[in-house]
Structure formats: structure tokens, C-alpha cells
Design an enzyme around this catalytic site. Structure first.
Site, PDB file in Angstrom:
ATOM      1  CB  SER A   1      -0.908  -0.012   1.222  1.00  0.00           C
ATOM      2  OG  SER A   1      -1.763   1.096   1.181  1.00  0.00           O
TER       3      SER A   1
ATOM      4  CE1 TYR B   1      -6.102  -0.222  -0.968  1.00  0.00           C
ATOM      5  CE2 TYR B   1      -5.570  -2.343  -1.953  1.00  0.00           C
ATOM      6  CZ  TYR B   1      -5.409  -1.418  -0.935  1.00  0.00           C
ATOM      7  OH  TYR B   1      -4.565  -1.685   0.102  1.00  0.00           O
TER       8      TYR B   1
END
Lengths: 884, 884
Positions: free
Chosen positions: A770, A858
Site C-alpha cells: 500500500s 485500489y
């Protein structure tokens, strides 16, 4: 054979921007679809380029071609340029391939002279109008073509009005204007102008002046500023003038094809009979509602309705139209996509899709994601007329009204007692969190778009104006001073977090409205987008809000916010100050059930969806008082003759700890995985809490998806060792509970340049990445978000060294490139590696455009930005670009 | 046909490390060049691998092959394993392809038993020796092969000595040892050992035990730690034991082929008659000088001289040799390159080149650059026997002796009065600079290899021990406490900046010595190297030292050090605190002549060579008091009833400035180009000073080469704008002086990840790049050099998360990769772009190895590291690698 350099409007269309310029192509397009625009022709951009390249010398055939088209125009209109009867008047306007509003020159009313003015007066029966048109022409022509300083004319006009004892142009009579025409001619000549009475020569000189204006200094600076090419030249549009002020069968007006406030498909516009366009705008006369035109000029009205429908259908979007009716004849002067509120944008998009005018994809391309913010937060009623007393950064959208409050404890107390308060601080710290919760909004003097106040406020969906450098807070006197005005705790202010404006009074607010249109349009976006959208959320209520707004998981659950709760902070402090491992473990044991409860809430709210929990990240000193405060406290206890020795000893001891943990550059300090490797027991406690909570939630028949994330990894070895601690702890918990059905993954933040550059090594030990683009921005560019926005970065933005704040929109060439490298290298090691972005950029549409092509799975952003991200993600797929 | 798995020493040579292991190959090599080593054979590594892969099962043919070679050995030596007459004793030793010192097992004296012990006693006439050899064998064999816990034997030995009322092994008689042999056998059996009397079975079991020891836990951990493969196995060397203690015609000794302290070609060694190797080392008897062996055992002596010469000539390097004489027969046990002082290394290298033994390139490959430090700084006399009282980081080499001093002003005063002082501080700041100058060395409790104290000390060539975490300084009491011992300003300490050791007393020092050998060897390095070497230097004396040590220019002249001089700081403060541009300009006007003088000195010293001057870099608050100190000062003035109101007002005003300029993360703050863009007048003043100084120096007939460098650039636009200011100012100065013959270039530091990643854009505006790898390390890895070395980085180094301190040796995969990208992208835009490194890594040989291949033109380092860099640069060309 020579090149065609001049084209009638009727010959062109919208695709010919390069040839005809934007304005010329649009006029041609309108004419082509049967809309009645004032007739005319366009000198192509190539003519300007050829003249530029030949030191101003025109192509030999240019003037003959212009004369030829002028002759044809005179024929079509039945008028003569400068004629003694039905004179033809022209406008001469620039129009390049890109819009450069106001940068180049325009001449109106060309063709008027002593003869034509008399003819116009006779034709219209309005002598004043004729002479006013004449003096306006002279003023424009004199300054633009003959280069007479503009003030020369202004001075004479002012002098005349002074002699007449008025300040209004409208008070001047036809005779006054006739006198002014004579004066203008005289002073123009005195200032070197070589006036000519030949209107065709005037036209030639005007076209030449428009060519020249392409390279005037302000146009050149504008092109430099916007990185536009200097060598494409401008077209020149020569068009018949039409007048809405020719009498009672003439009129002028503006209209929207739908209601721009609500989006309703209804007539929305205004007109004035016997008036010029500027009269409608100026507000001296009160315009009539458009519907009334039906009674006044029924044929023109019907023609307008037909034209309006044709234009909207043709352009596939709600139009903002300017029109003039000259002697019962309707002319459309201009049409463009109309500005609208967010609510209107959604309704119009939905309706037009229903009507079959546009596709859903078209609709998604049309809606600016940032506009959705209006619908998600209360706003100030746009009808207000108040002036802001200062402006700061628009750090978190929405508006707040409340009494000033300087202290988090007091904000908490007053807020819970039902009072609307606005927290006003130099800056906020994690210790102010309860005060933020209880406030309507927050105003800070320091800090920027990613300061503590800004980030927390956005997370809560509360308005925040940050870094308002002009405000002065006197904490001792409890006063806020802005521009000399002093506010106390009894005074009310209003913040507009969407614009950064601060008002020294209470303004009326309008509530947020998540409409059916909103839901419907976003469902289309969901169908189109490829990028997942998650939320950054730390609590049950945050998660509920995130789900409501369409989040498909939690991409960042910050566990340290949980540590900041007032009931936990003392335990956290005990943990930090522990002298022995046992004492630390005892504090951690106390925290364990609290953290289990935290995670239980989150997993429960997010059942069925993934939740990424980030292990503790901030340096420990963030949980302690700051060094200056504690030093001063010790000093005052030392100096107080009656100080409690026990209290002094404790204060000194705490100061020792604060000094020990103090860091010169905490951003680069003992945080994240570094902290967890020094004190693995903290990470063990958190892992235990995560797994126990997940087991409990699963036992209640729900479906937790656990992702454990390690922050601030720079070295593969760090993650290897940390992962080992996590997996051992988690597996021991699962084994002890006899649970085999619970999966979990372990991944890492990529938030340091080294992590991106060595992502291939790090990916060996990571189930997912991330990107923490906030911190990555700080280290890549070497700027501290705590400092920069209030200092040099503000100056950089002002002087254009950076085009946008890199904390608001990701730096494409630096940080964006590192994200690209990180994804590429990570997937070299693990082809299917799941990759997201959880920095503040995850909710910024422009950043999504930049980052999505690098292959993200995402983005994650604060709950209130989730709808924006959903829409932006769809637009990224549709290849929307800013210029389209 | 089966594989050969066992080889006589006489069959192999040095190239067969993979087959025979390092030790086996070396023994074979010696035997092959005619050196008499104790005879034996080697079980090849493949045998161990095959056994490992078959769960310990030996290849069928292995034991027969061993027996075959053993029979041959018995024949060659005329001895029988375990024989009743002239028994053969063996050593069984591991030896893998890479060195794993002490990780695996060894058995000595194998073959001894009740029968052979008696035979050995008879043969040597030394019964005690025979039984001592026997009990030693049982102890090793019992614990290694039969896995009896080691302490079992140690306990019995201790008990016996206790019964005899002694603590020395030597006091035990032959009978005592005979008794001990019986006891060992009994306790071994009691602890599960299945002893055998068959010496061939003992050999089989011993080989098996050595195989097994390849995978013992400590060997596995060692290989993991050093990233060595687990699957290559170990060879086993089976070799005849020889004894130097067989009587007056036996001896043992060690020798160097040249003097390891001076490098002189002379006999250097010691021996003992009738002794074992450990007796020479143990120091119980005083060994004789090797030259005396001539008189005692003349034939063996001559044989040793021959062997020694042969070994040195064969290996082409000074050798450290162990030998034993058994009954007049010389055996060489081991030879290896001898450790030597730096002075010896240089002399030996030079002599061997003169002798034609090695080439200059070989010589350069042999000399460890870091060793040169010894010659450049005073060192502690190696004869000292003191124990350090604590250790810190070896932040700047050399040694210092002086009285403790806690305060820079006092250090300045005492130092200038002729006292030798050592400055002791929590950490130093630029304000301590005069104290550093006047001190012999500096000791700090905080900060690391690149802390202020470390960097400044290295620049001055002064010793520094930094980050000594165990010391406690009480500034108020003026005491330094280390491990409970309190030092006052009257006490003397000694620092060893080369090792980090701190001694609580005065130790004798030896002075630095730059010899002819040093100059000669470095001139060879200069002939070989391709990389330029410059110095980081800010003053005339620094520049003189840099030239003396071979610098080819100044790669980094830090202008802010100039601002820190005590006479300038007040003016610099006035400049910072100026409320108006005029006031700031007035202060700058005062600084201008001072800076001209600074640059004049530097250009004069460096005439003919390039000088890169970096414009102001540190944030302005570094020139002001720190926030805590100033806050406390204001508070004490506020609380003092008789405080001077004027003084209070001034202190408060200064506090306001300090607060305004305070930054959360100054490393990421308003520094470098950011500062210069906010206050271009500072950069203008500096540019003026540079150009005026260069004009003046040129007018004196010298040859200044001016390079102006802009620090902390992240964005091409920053450099574009800064360059504009510099060029305008410089050209105006040149024009005003009517000078056309002075060239200057403008370049930039690449010290932020973004700068490296967008180097193609930045190169558009840069004449050269200089990588600031200190700062680049901080932002790439996200660590603050002010904090990390004293906190988590120390823990990381200790636990092996990072192999080396990235501030000492550049992080190859992260920072090194960014340098690679930066050079590549920079040269994509400007193929001939000059590129250097001016961070501390420029003087680190390992970093030079890493960075040089990326295409650097030069490195720049502190003057005292220039010789190291010259040598390291040559070695980089010669393809030297650590493993060679």
C-alpha cells in the site's frame, strides 16, 4: 493558385479549430446546424502565421480574399459597410485554437462614420444610440489600431461628464456624444493617429492589429504561463453587428437550457426589450423572465425555443446561451456548456441519459468529481453577501458556524453541552482529538493540507480551514485577532472549508443532500471503473459511513488514533515510560482488551470486505507532552517556592523521558516498523488483538477479512523480521483458539523512496503493498508537511515554481514515478501482488488520473472522499483528460 | 569405477579449494612448492555433501579410500596408527571452501591409546608429554565424537588440580595425568560414550563427526549471517601430528618474512626449544629471537630461511608462518599473509615492487585504504595496556589526549592558552565551532557518523568519538560520568577516534608520518585511477592540506561554515532578524567583504584547480538559539523580579523569531535553494563575493576555476530560477569590472530522491551535478542522521538488520541505485555532464567501489580522506573485491 485564407462561417464546422480558431469554428458549427448567428467570415490562422513570419507583410492574396468575402456578406445582408442607408457594421475579433480570454484585441461597430452614423440614426430612430456606437468605435479603434493611449479617450469622456455634472454615461445626450466624437477624432490625431474615413481601410488596419495582438506582451506571458505554443497564430472573425436596442421589436437576453441550480428541465433565463447585452448584466434595469418573451415577441420566442433545443441536442449538454433579437429577428450570439451546481450536474446527467441524449459514459465524463464535495457537506447558503475576514487553506470541505473556542477540553465540554463551537488553534495535536470531535469545525493558524487538523477533520467529514497565517491567537487572553478585529469566546464565526474563507459572523448553512441522482450516477461509475475504492477509517461509525458512501473495504485503519482516546492515553504513557519489560507488558496487557474491542467494531462494520490494519506508526514522543512545554513546566516548578517536591520530581522524570525520545526530525525518526522492531511486544499485542477480534467476529457468523500492514519499511530485512513476529503471534492465537478457517495476509506500506526502489526485494515478504503517498511525498521531495505548507511551499505555489500543492495532487514526475517503479518491481517478484494507495492522494481525482495507469488495484481515502474517488476512477478508465 | 574422494596432499594445489577446501588446498600447495609440511591426505568436500544428502550414510567407497591413503601415509612416515613403536598420531580437521573460523570441530592426537601412549613416552623419553597428549585426545574425542558434555572433563581436571592444591595444568605429574586418563574414560562411559580402543574406528567416527559439524547450529547461523551456501559441505584434513616438545632437538616458533611493524626486510620471529606452539603464545616461557635458532639448530634454521623465502616469493606477499622442528626436522604448519601496520604495508609494497616480486597493481590491490588513516593522524602507542572505559562511534580517526572541557567558549580559552583539552558535549552545534578548533578532539553522547561533531572533526582532521551513549554529562555540575566514575574539568582522558575507545587517563601518542613510501605508492594509485579526487574544504589552511594530500580541486566549499565564525555570527543574526529588505541588505553588505575574503583565500590556495562553492544551505534557525533554551531564558526573565525590561523585551522578540523559524523537521525544511528563492539577496551577495574574489585572484596572476553550486534542488524550476539570479549577478559583476577572461559554471547538488529521478529535467539547467549522498541517504531511507545513529540504527547494526551504517558506506541498492538513475538521466540530457559525489561517502573506499561504476567523474571528501580515496579509486579500476 493561391491558398484559401478566408472562409465564410457557412463553410466551416466545429472540427476546424486549427484552421478557423475556436470561436470561428463554433460560429461555423452553429450556422451549420441551422442556428441563426450573425453572418460573417473568418480569416484563417495561417494568414496570421504567414504575416508573422514575414515581419508583418501579408500574403499577397489575403486582402483580395477578404474584400471578396466582404462583398458577398454585403450582398447576403443587403447592407453596405459604412453605407448611407442600412449601413453594415462589423465586429473584428481574434480567436485562436486555444482560449486566451481577454489577451488579444477586439474592435466593434466597424463601418460607422459620419455618414453611417446618420444612416443608423435614421434607420433605428435612435440618434443617441447611433452616436454612442460611433464614439465607442472610435475609442476602440483609436487605441487598438492607432495605438492612442486608452486614457486619452477616458479622460475626455470624464471631462465631458464633469462638465455635464454627471457620473453616468447614460446621462449624456445625443448631442453630447456627437461632440465627444469630434473630440475623440481631434485628440486621436493629436496623439499621432492617422485616421481614415474609408471603412475598408479601417477593416484592413483592424485585421492587422488583431494579428499583431497575438504577440503583445500579455498574450506572450499568458502562453508561457500555460505552456502554449507561440507559433500557431490567431484567426480573425469578421461578423455583422446586430443590436437588441433598435427599438421595441428588439431585445437581448441570456438563457440556460435547464435550471443550473436544480437541473430541472425548465425554461431558465432573462431578457430585456430594447437593450444591449450589457444592460442585462449591469442590473440597472430589472430583466424579465424568459417565459414572458412569448407574449412580447411570440415568433422570436418560438424560434428561440427551437434553437435552444437544437443546441442542447447537438452539444449533448446543458447550454448557456446569449441571444439578441434585432427587429423581430432572433440571433444566437454564443453558446457554451453551462456552469451548474453539483446537484444540477447529477440531475442533468441522469435526465439526459434517460432522454437518450448522451450515454452513461458521456455523463461520467461531464461531472467534475471535486464538485461532489458540495453534496456531502453542509455549505454556506450561496445567497449570502458577507465578505470573508481572512482566508486560509481549504483543508477539509463543508461549512461550520460556531462560537470561538481555544481549548480542546473546553470545546469538548461546551460541544457536549450542546453549544456549536469552532475550535481555533495555532495547530492541533493528537491530544486535541476530543475537542475536534465536539466541534463544528476547526481553524488553525499553522499547518497545511496534510496537517494533523486537516487530516483528522477530513476523516471526520468536518470542515477545516488550516494555515490561516493572518490570524493571531492569544491563548492567555483567550482572544482571536483577525485584521485588527478581536473575537472572544462569546463571538461566532463561520468557516468555509471548501474555499478556505473565514467570516466574522454567523452565516446561514444549507444541509448536505445525498440524492437518488447521486446514487444512480455513482452506480454507473462503479460499473465502469477498474480501480477499487476503499476508505481510511478507524472506528465503527467511520466504517459505517464508508460503506454508506460506497467503500469496498478499509485500506487504512490507523491503530494509533485508538491510542489517543482520553481513557487510553494514560495507559499508553505508562507503556512508553516503562523502565522494565514487565512494566511495559503490564501496560500492554491493559491495552489489549481495548484494542480487541476497536478491531471488533471495525471488522463487524466491514463484514465481507477487506480491512487493512496498520500497526503502530507514530514516534512514541507524540504521546507525551512536547519538549518546550515540559521544560517550562519543570522550570516553573523549580522556581515556585511552594512547589510540591513529589510533583517536581515527577515532572523532571517525565522531562527526562521526553528528552530521551525527542528527535530532531521525527518524520525520519523511530517510527513504524523501527519502533516495532525495538519493542516487538507492542506489535505482538496488536496482532493478538486483531486476531482475537477477528475470531470473535467470525464466531458471530460474520466474515472478517484481515490484512495486517507494517508501516515505514525501508529494508526487506525489516519486513522479514516483523512478518515473523506477526505470523508467530497470529498463528499461536489461531492455534490456541482452535480456529483454522481464518485467513490473514501481511503486507507493507511503501512510503519511503528506498522501499519503492527495492520493491522487488521487499515483495519477497509482502502479500500486498500500500503506497503511503503522503510520507513518500515528504521524503521524495524532501519537504515536511508540518512545515512546508506554511513556509516556502506557499511561496512556491504563489510564484508558480510548483503548479499544485504536491500534498493535494501527487507529484507525477517524482512520487508518481516512484509508485510506477515500486509497482513494476514488486510485481516482478510477485506477478499478482495486490497494490493500493492509502495516502491522502487516494481521494484526489487528479492524483487518481496520475496513479491509476501505474497498475493500482485500489485507492483508499477518507470516507467522505469515497464518492469522488469512485467517479474519478471511472473517468480514468474513460480516458477523461483535463483538456477534453 | 567409483569417484576419487580422498587425495594425498601431494596430489593437490591451491586452485582446488572447491574440491579440497581452503586448508587442504593450501597444505597441498605448500607441499607442491617443496615446503615440508606434515604429511597427510584430504577427504574431499563432495564426500561430506554425499553423506549429507544420504542422511549421514557414507558413499560406499569412502572408507576403503581413507584406509588406502592411511596405509600409504603409514608407509611414507614409517609409523603405525596406534602402534606399539613409533606410533603415528593424526589431526582431523574440517576445512570448507570458505573460512568459518572455529565453527566446526577438530580432533588432535588421534591414534593415541594405552599402547601408543607408552610407545610415545619411550620414543620421546617424556612420559608426562605422552599422557598429557592422551588426556587431551580423550577430552576432544569424547566431547566432539561421543558428545559427552565438555564440562564433564573440565570438572574432573579442576577436581584433580584442587586435590593437588594447584591451579596450573603444568603442576600435574605424569602419574596425575595417567590417573586423569582413567578418570576421563570412566566419566565418558558414564555419560553414554561408547569408547573404542581401535584407532581406525576412532578415525572413522572422527571424520563422521567433522561431517556432522558442518550442520551444527553455530555453523548454520554463521553461514546465514554471512550469506554463505549451506550445500557445499566441508573437506576433512587428516594429517600427521608433529611435536616441537620431543626434547632439546625439537622446537616450535612463529615468524614473519619481514618486520610487520616497519616493513623492513629482516628476520622477525621467535621460537622455543622443546615446546608446543601454545607455549610460544602463552607467554609462560620467554621465547628466543629467531636469529638465535642458527646457533641451536643450524640445519633446521637454514631450512627455515629457505622455506621462508620460498613461501614469500611464491605467494608474493609478506608471510606469517608457524613452524615446528621435530627431532631436527623442520615442518611448516601454516602460512598466510601477515598482518602489518600501515607504514609496513607501504614499505613492503614498495620494496616488493622494487625487488620485482609483484607489480604496482598487485601492490595497490594489497593495501587496505582504511589503513592509511593510521599514517595521517596521531595514534595511541600500540604498546599501551589500558582498558577503555567506554566505546562510542569511531567518528573521526586519530587519537587525542586532553583535559575534559564542557563548553566551547572555555575550550577556546583554555586551548588558546596552550592547554590540551578534549571537548565533551551531548552534541555539538555550529556555535561550538571555535571550541572544536581549540580542542585536541571531541567526545559526544549523541549523534552519529555524520553528526555535526563528526563531520566537522573529520574536516579538521581531529579525532572524534561520537554517540557514546553510556556517558552522562552534567552541564551544571560540570561533570562527566562514565560507568560510575566521575570526571571533572581537571581530569584527563584519551580518545581513540579510529576505534571509538575512550580511556580515563592520559595515554602516550605516536605522531602521524607521511613517508616517502606513502607518496610513492599513492603516485602509483594516481597513475591507475580514472576517478578524480577532490576535497571538501572551506578555508585557506584546509585547501593547503587538501592539495598536500593530493586533492585535484575542491568539490564542496560550504559557505555557511564561514557564517559561523564568532565575528560574523552577530551580523548573520541581524540579517536573519531583519524586518525589512533594507535592514537585511545592510547586514548582507557587511557580510560581503568578509565573504570576498573567504573566497579569495580558497581560490588562491587552489589556483589552477576547480573549486565548487555551495551557496548557503542550512535553515536560518541554525544560526539562532534553540527553542527550548530561548523559551527558558524568557521564562526566567519573566519570573525574575529585578529583570531588565529592555532585556526581557529583546529576549521575547528573539523568541518570536525563533518560533517563527522553528521547524518540526528541519532536515526537510526551508534550506538550500528554498531559502535562496525566498531571499534572493543572500544568493546575490554570495555570487558577488565569489566573482569579485575570483577577479581579484586572477588580477594577481593566479588561475581561479569557479563552480557555483545550488543545494537541495528538487524541481528543475528551482534551478532555472536560481541560475537566473546567479548568472545575472555574476555577469553584472564581470561587466562592471570589465573582465571577459573569467569563466564560471553553475551546477546543482543532487541530494533528494526527486532530483535523481527527474535528473533529465534538472540537467537542462545544470553545468554539473554533485551527489550529496549524506542527505540523499536521509531522504531515501527516511532516517535522520541527527537521531538514527543514537537510536534504532544502532540496534539495527547490532542485530544485523543492516550490515553497515549507511552513513559510513553508501546503501548500494537504494541510494546507489538513485545515483545510477541520476547519472544516467542527467547524461541523457547532457551527454558530457560532469558528475561528482561530495557526501561523506566520497572518502569511504567501500562506497567508492559501489559508486564509481555508475560513471562518476570525481569524488570529494575531507582532506584527510583524500589519500584513501585516491587508493580506493585505483583499486576500483583494478577490480579489487573484498573476497579476493
Amino acid at each position: 493558385m493561391t491558398d484559401r485564407l478566408v472562409f465564410d462561417f457557412a463553410e466551416g464546422n466545429a472540427t476546424q479549430r486549427a484552421l478557423l480558431g475556436g470561436k470561428g469554428a463554433n460560429l461555423a458549427e452553429m450556422m451549420n446546424i441551422g442556428v441563426n448567428v450573425p453572418d460573417g467570415f473568418t480569416v484563417a490562422t495561417g494568414a496570421c502565421v504567414q504575416a508573422m513570419n514575414a515581419d508583418g507583410q501579408w500574403p499577397a492574396d489575403l486582402w483580395p480574399q477578404i474584400v471578396d468575402r466582404l462583398n458577398a456578406l454585403e450582398e447576403r445582408t443587403g447592407r453596405k459597410l459604412g453605407g448611407a442607408e442600412r449601413p453594415l457594421l462589423l465586429s473584428v475579433r481574434s480567436g485562436s485554437v486555444f482560449s486566451m480570454p481577454g489577451m488579444m484585441d477586439t474592435i466593434l461597430n466597424l463601418g460607422i462614420g459620419d455618414v453611417a452614423a446618420a444612416a443608423l440614426a435614421a434607420e433605428t430612430g435612435n440618434e443617441r444610440f447611433a452616436w454612442d456606437s460611433y464614439r465607442r468605435f472610435l475609442q476602440m479603434y483609436g487605441s487598438v489600431v492607432e495605438e492612442v493611449p486608452h486614457h486619452v479617450f477616458e479622460d475626455e469622456l470624464a471631462a465631458l461628464k464633469a462638465r455635464r455634472g454627471t457620473t453616468l454615461d447614460a446621462d449624456l445626450t445625443a448631442d453630447d456624444l456627437k461632440e465627444l466624437v469630434a473630440t475623440y477624432k481631434r485628440v486621436a490625431r493629436e496623439n499621432g493617429a492617422e485616421l481614415t474615413d474609408d471603412p475598408r481601410e479601417q477593416l484592413r488596419r483592424s485585421v492587422e492589429a488583431v494579428f499583431k495582438s497575438w504577440n503583445n506582451p500579455r498574450a506572450c506571458i499568458y502562453r508561457d504561463l500555460h505552456s502554449l505554443p507561440h507559433d500557431v497564430g490567431t484567426a480573425v472573425n469578421i461578423q455583422q453587428m446586430v443590436f437588441g436596442n433598435r427599438g421595441e421589436t428588439s431585445a437581448t437576453g441570456v438563457a440556460f437550457t435547464r435550471n443550473p441550480a436544480t437541473g430541472a428541465k425548465e425554461l431558465y433565463g432573462e431578457f430585456l426589450v430594447n437593450a444591449q447585452g450589457e444592460d442585462v448584466v449591469a442590473g440597472i434595469r430589472t430583466p424579465n423572465q424568459l417565459v414572458e418573451l412569448k407574449d412580447v415577441l411570440p415568433e422570436a420566442y418560438q424560434e428561440f425555443i427551437d434553437n435552444m433545443n437544437r443546441l442542447e441536442a447537438h452539444y449533448g449538454d446543458m447550454q448557456d446561451i446569449e441571444f439578441t433579437i434585432e427587429d423581430k429577428r432572433l440571433y444566437i450570439l454564443q453558446t457554451r456548456s453551462g456552469k451548474r451546481t453539483a446537484a444540477a450536474a447529477l440531475k442533468i446527467a441522469r435526465d439526459m441519459v434517460d432522454e437518450g441524449v448522451i450515454t452513461r459514459e458521456d455523463a461520467l465524463r461531464r461531472i467534475e468529481p471535486a464538485q461532489l464535495d458540495q453534496l456531502l457537506h453542509p455549505g454556506i447558503d450561496p445567497a449570502h453577501t458577507a465578505t470573508p475576514i481572512t482566508k486560509g487553506l481549504n483543508a477539509s470541505p463543508g461549512a461550520a458556524v460556531g462560537r470561538v473556542c481555544f481549548d480542546a477540553d473546553q470545546a469538548d465540554e461546551r460541544g457536549r453541552a450542546g453549544e456549536a463551537v469552532v475550535l481555533v488553534r495555532w495547530e492541533t495535536t493528537p491530544e486535541d482529538i476530543h475537542g475536534l470531535i465536539a466541534s463544528q469545525g476547526v481553524l488553525t493558524a499553522h499547518g497545511g493540507m496534510t496537517s494533523h487538523a486537516a487530516v483528522v477533520a477530513r476523516g471526520m467529514g468536518k470542515p477545516c480551514v488550516a494555515g490561516a497565517g493572518d490570524i493571531h491567537i492569544d491563548m492567555a487572553a483567550k482572544t482571536l485577532t483577525i485584521a485588527g478585529k478581536v473575537f472572544t469566546e462569546a463571538d461566532t464565526i463561520t468557516l468555509d472549508g471548501s474555499t478556505g474563507a473565514v467570516y466574522g459572523e454567523a452565516l446561514p448553512l444549507i444541509p448536505p443532500s445525498i440524492t437518488d441522482d447521486f446514487r444512480e450516477v455513482l452506480s454507473w461509475a462503479d460499473d465502469v471503473r477498474k480501480l477499487g475504492v476503499r476508505a481510511n477509517a478507524d472506528s465503527g461509525p467511520d466504517c459505517d459511513k464508508a460503506r454508506e458512501l460506497g467503500a469496498e473495504g478499509v485500506g487504512l485503519c490507523r491503530t494509533e488514533h485508538m491510542f489517543m482516546a482520553p481513557d487510553r492515553l494514560p495507559v499508553v504513557k505508562r507503556m512508553i515510560l516503562a523502565e522494565t519489560q514487565e512494566a511495559r507488558q503490564a501496560a500492554l496487557d491493559e491495552l489489549l482488551p481495548m484494542q480487541i474491542n476497536d478491531f471488533d467494531e471495525v471488522f463487524t462494520a466491514m463484514t465481507g470486505l477487506p480491512v487493512t490494519i496498520r500497526l503502530i506508526d507514530p514516534p512514541l514522543h507524540e504521546f507525551l507532552p512536547n519538549l518546550v512545554d515540559q521544560s517550562l513546566l519543570v522550570k516553573s516548578l523549580e522556581d515556585a517556592p511552594d512547589a510540591d517536591p513529589q510533583e517536581l520530581a515527577e515532572a523532571r522524570e517525565l522531562l527526562g523521558h521526553v528528552k530521551r525520545l525527542h528527535e530532531q526530525n521525527p518524520m525520519l525518526g523511530t517510527r513504524g516498523v523501527r519502533l516495532s522492531l525495538l519493542y516487538p511486544e507492542i506489535c505482538e499485542m496488536q496482532t493478538k488483538a486483531i486476531i482475537r477480534a477477528a475470531i470473535a467476529v467470525q464466531a458471530r457468523g460474520l466474515d472478517p477479512h484481515v490484512e495486517i500492514m507494517v508501516p515505514l519499511v525501508a529494508l526487506a530485512e525489516e519486513l522479514l523480521r516483523m512478518r515473523d513476529v506477526i505470523v508467530k503471534t497470529a498463528d499461536a492465537e489461531l492455534a490456541a483458539a482452535g480456529v483454522t478457517s481464518l485467513d490473514y495476509t501481511v503486507g507493507t506500506m511503501i512510503e519511503l523512496p528506498r522501499a519503492a526502489i527495492t520493491a522487488d526485494q521487499i515483495a519477497e515478504h509482502a502479500d500486498f503493498f500500500s503506497f503511503g503517498t503522503n510520507d513518500l511525498t515528504q521524503t521524495t521531495i524532501g519537504i515536511s508537511r508540518d512545515d512546508a505548507e506554511a513556509s516556502f511551499l506557499a511561496a512556491y505555489l504563489e510564484s508558480g515554481i510548483v503548479p499544485v500543492n504536491p500534498f493535494a495532487t501527487v507529484d507525477a514526475d517524482g512520487v508518481g514515478e516512484l509508485v510506477r517503479i515500486g509497482v513494476e518491481k514488486g510485481r516482478k517478484t510477485k506477478p499478482g501482488l495486490k497494490v493500493g494507495v492509502c495516502g491522502e492522494h487516494g481521494g484526489d481525482p487528479a492524483s487518481i488520473e496520475i496513479l491509476a495507469p501505474h497498475g493500482l488495484d485500489y485507492v483508499s481515502c477518507s470516507p467522505y472522499r469515497v464518492p469522488l474517488a469512485r467517479l474519478a476512477a471511472a473517468r480514468a478508465v474513460l480516458g477523461y483528460t483535463k483538456d477534453a
